[in-house]
Design a protein around this motif. Sequence first.
Motif, mmCIF file in Angstrom:
data_model
loop_
_atom_site.group_PDB
_atom_site.id
_atom_site.type_symbol
_atom_site.label_atom_id
_atom_site.label_comp_id
_atom_site.label_asym_id
_atom_site.label_seq_id
_atom_site.Cartn_x
_atom_site.Cartn_y
_atom_site.Cartn_z
ATOM 1 N N LEU A 71 0.891 -1.106 0.041
ATOM 2 C CA LEU A 71 -0.157 -0.096 0.018
ATOM 3 C C LEU A 71 0.884 1.177 -0.042
ATOM 4 O O LEU A 71 1.656 1.490 0.904
ATOM 5 C CB LEU A 71 -0.823 0.072 1.199
ATOM 6 N N CYS A 72 0.753 2.176 -1.057
ATOM 7 C CA CYS A 72 1.475 3.118 -1.202
ATOM 8 C C CYS A 72 0.953 4.497 -0.345
ATOM 9 O O CYS A 72 -0.440 4.434 -0.610
ATOM 10 C CB CYS A 72 1.605 3.578 -2.709
ATOM 11 N N ASP A 73 1.668 5.240 0.500
ATOM 12 C CA ASP A 73 1.201 6.594 1.028
ATOM 13 C C ASP A 73 -0.040 6.252 1.974
ATOM 14 O O ASP A 73 -0.931 6.771 1.821
ATOM 15 C CB ASP A 73 0.840 7.422 -0.058
ATOM 16 N N PRO A 74 0.050 5.107 2.911
ATOM 17 C CA PRO A 74 -1.083 4.817 3.614
ATOM 18 C C PRO A 74 -1.281 6.171 4.737
ATOM 19 O O PRO A 74 -0.377 6.872 5.041
ATOM 20 C CB PRO A 74 -0.291 3.713 4.535
ATOM 21 N N GLY A 75 -2.625 5.949 5.057
ATOM 22 C CA GLY A 75 -2.968 6.945 6.290
ATOM 23 C C GLY A 75 -2.872 6.311 7.632
ATOM 24 O O GLY A 75 -2.895 5.035 7.534
ATOM 25 N N GLU A 76 -3.273 6.792 8.587
ATOM 26 C CA GLU A 76 -3.390 6.127 9.811
ATOM 27 C C GLU A 76 -4.199 4.950 9.760
ATOM 28 O O GLU A 76 -4.017 4.152 10.556
ATOM 29 C CB GLU A 76 -3.370 7.265 11.055
ATOM 30 N N ALA A 77 -5.556 5.163 9.338
ATOM 31 C CA ALA A 77 -6.349 4.254 9.433
ATOM 32 C C ALA A 77 -6.070 2.979 8.614
ATOM 33 O O ALA A 77 -6.696 1.982 8.909
ATOM 34 C CB ALA A 77 -7.763 4.702 8.760
ATOM 35 N N ASP A 78 -5.056 3.099 7.750
ATOM 36 C CA ASP A 78 -4.595 2.012 7.147
ATOM 37 C C ASP A 78 -3.606 1.036 8.086
ATOM 38 O O ASP A 78 -3.166 0.010 7.316
ATOM 39 C CB ASP A 78 -3.728 2.359 5.633
ATOM 40 N N LEU A 79 -3.019 1.513 8.893
ATOM 41 C CA LEU A 79 -2.116 1.006 9.691
ATOM 42 C C LEU A 79 -2.554 0.286 10.990
ATOM 43 O O LEU A 79 -3.355 0.912 11.860
ATOM 44 C CB LEU A 79 -1.044 2.005 10.097
ATOM 45 N N PRO A 80 -2.187 -0.969 11.076
ATOM 46 C CA PRO A 80 -2.543 -1.905 12.192
ATOM 47 C C PRO A 80 -2.149 -1.471 13.338
ATOM 48 O O PRO A 80 -2.843 -2.076 14.558
ATOM 49 C CB PRO A 80 -2.282 -3.262 11.703
ATOM 50 N N THR A 81 -0.965 -0.697 13.468
ATOM 51 C CA THR A 81 -0.719 -0.879 15.085
ATOM 52 C C THR A 81 -0.427 0.690 15.426
ATOM 53 O O THR A 81 0.050 1.449 14.740
ATOM 54 C CB THR A 81 0.736 -1.396 15.313
ATOM 55 N N GLU A 82 -0.283 1.025 16.551
ATOM 56 C CA GLU A 82 -0.195 2.389 17.171
ATOM 57 C C GLU A 82 1.229 2.636 17.093
ATOM 58 O O GLU A 82 1.623 3.695 16.750
ATOM 59 C CB GLU A 82 -0.753 2.471 18.693
ATOM 60 N N MET A 83 2.000 1.806 16.920
ATOM 61 C CA MET A 83 3.416 2.098 16.792
ATOM 62 C C MET A 83 3.755 2.804 15.365
ATOM 63 O O MET A 83 4.605 3.858 15.213
ATOM 64 C CB MET A 83 4.443 1.012 16.945
ATOM 65 N N GLN A 84 3.159 2.137 14.453
ATOM 66 C CA GLN A 84 3.132 2.766 12.995
ATOM 67 C C GLN A 84 2.243 3.757 12.965
ATOM 68 O O GLN A 84 2.886 4.786 12.207
ATOM 69 C CB GLN A 84 2.616 1.398 11.922
ATOM 70 N N ARG A 85 1.181 4.045 13.450
ATOM 71 C CA ARG A 85 0.468 5.263 13.223
ATOM 72 C C ARG A 85 1.419 6.619 14.081
ATOM 73 O O ARG A 85 1.554 7.656 13.511
ATOM 74 C CB ARG A 85 -0.866 5.283 13.942
ATOM 75 N N ALA A 86 2.059 6.255 15.149
ATOM 76 C CA ALA A 86 3.126 7.204 15.761
ATOM 77 C C ALA A 86 3.916 7.533 14.803
ATOM 78 O O ALA A 86 4.592 8.783 14.901
ATOM 79 C CB ALA A 86 3.589 6.784 16.997
ATOM 80 N N GLN B 230 7.334 8.459 -1.718
ATOM 81 C CA GLN B 230 6.224 8.029 -0.703
ATOM 82 C C GLN B 230 6.185 6.982 0.384
ATOM 83 O O GLN B 230 6.954 6.242 -0.214
ATOM 84 C CB GLN B 230 4.816 8.253 -1.366
ATOM 85 N N PRO B 231 5.754 7.019 1.568
ATOM 86 C CA PRO B 231 5.817 5.932 2.515
ATOM 87 C C PRO B 231 5.173 4.763 1.827
ATOM 88 O O PRO B 231 4.250 4.689 0.804
ATOM 89 C CB PRO B 231 4.854 6.393 3.565
ATOM 90 N N LEU B 232 5.771 3.519 2.247
ATOM 91 C CA LEU B 232 5.079 2.279 1.599
ATOM 92 C C LEU B 232 4.810 1.303 2.800
ATOM 93 O O LEU B 232 5.696 1.079 3.681
ATOM 94 C CB LEU B 232 6.086 1.611 0.728
ATOM 95 N N PHE B 233 3.454 0.790 2.723
ATOM 96 C CA PHE B 233 3.335 -0.242 3.992
ATOM 97 C C PHE B 233 3.381 -1.355 3.291
ATOM 98 O O PHE B 233 2.401 -1.709 2.464
ATOM 99 C CB PHE B 233 1.862 -0.066 4.531
ATOM 100 N N THR B 234 3.993 -2.661 3.688
ATOM 101 C CA THR B 234 3.991 -4.010 3.409
ATOM 102 C C THR B 234 3.755 -4.850 4.416
ATOM 103 O O THR B 234 4.044 -4.701 5.549
ATOM 104 C CB THR B 234 5.423 -4.307 2.733
ATOM 105 N N VAL B 235 3.316 -6.081 3.922
ATOM 106 C CA VAL B 235 2.960 -7.053 4.900
ATOM 107 C C VAL B 235 3.402 -8.549 4.089
ATOM 108 O O VAL B 235 3.315 -8.425 2.907
ATOM 109 C CB VAL B 235 1.418 -7.343 5.146
ATOM 110 N N HIS B 236 4.150 -9.437 4.723
ATOM 111 C CA HIS B 236 4.569 -10.459 4.108
ATOM 112 C C HIS B 236 4.479 -11.579 5.253
ATOM 113 O O HIS B 236 4.769 -11.124 6.352
ATOM 114 C CB HIS B 236 6.049 -10.607 3.435
ATOM 115 N N GLU B 237 4.349 -12.832 4.838
ATOM 116 C CA GLU B 237 4.278 -13.937 5.701
ATOM 117 C C GLU B 237 5.877 -14.302 6.313
ATOM 118 O O GLU B 237 6.682 -13.897 5.515
ATOM 119 C CB GLU B 237 3.915 -15.224 5.192
#
Length: 192
Positions: free
Chosen positions: A40-55, A146-153
């Motif tokens: 996910l490119c350019d995520p907003g706070e609502a897109d992030l699953p943890t408070e650490m990442q939102r901070a 821009q920021p990038l949010f990634t998830v992987h196993e």
Amino acid sequence: MKPPTALATAERIVSYLEGPGHRGDPAAHLDIQVNGAQLLCDPGEADLPTEMQRAALRYWQGLPRVGGIPDQLKVDPEALRPALGYLMLVDRLEGSCEFRYALYGSKIAAVSGFDMTGQTVSDIATLDEIRIFFAACYQAVIALRQPLFTVHEAPRSITVSHWHRLILPLGQQGEVRRFLVCNVPIHEGQIV
């Protein structure tokens, strides 16, 4: 067949992220096998699953910019207190497609079983595909600016199911030179 490179994979990531509506499974757009890949490119706070990442995102958004990139290579640990232990500082090595960990968070090291501080992405003791994916994500952030949010196993040898990474570009005079990364291990929906 020639094995994929981080640059080729980064081009595919950028192409996917710039495509209309990011259609389909992002893993199908990669030239490597990364289980459970999400981008996910350019995520907003609502897109992030943890408070650490939102901070971390709020901190990054508040930094002064040159050419759209925060003009800062150092970070304020006090301002990032909620994310401490889950942060990495990753340096772009000049004239190469290599990246070095200037800081590798203590909680990340505890879960992964190794501390990568001072080492490069290609030094990580993991699958080639994962090393290529990490380097390609950093290259993609350089291209996208821009920021990038990634998830992987996670590999089966690690006791978490997924890694959730927020990659935030930092720079000097508008050029991306470093990344502030908040990397959170999740297992069965819980932060580890």
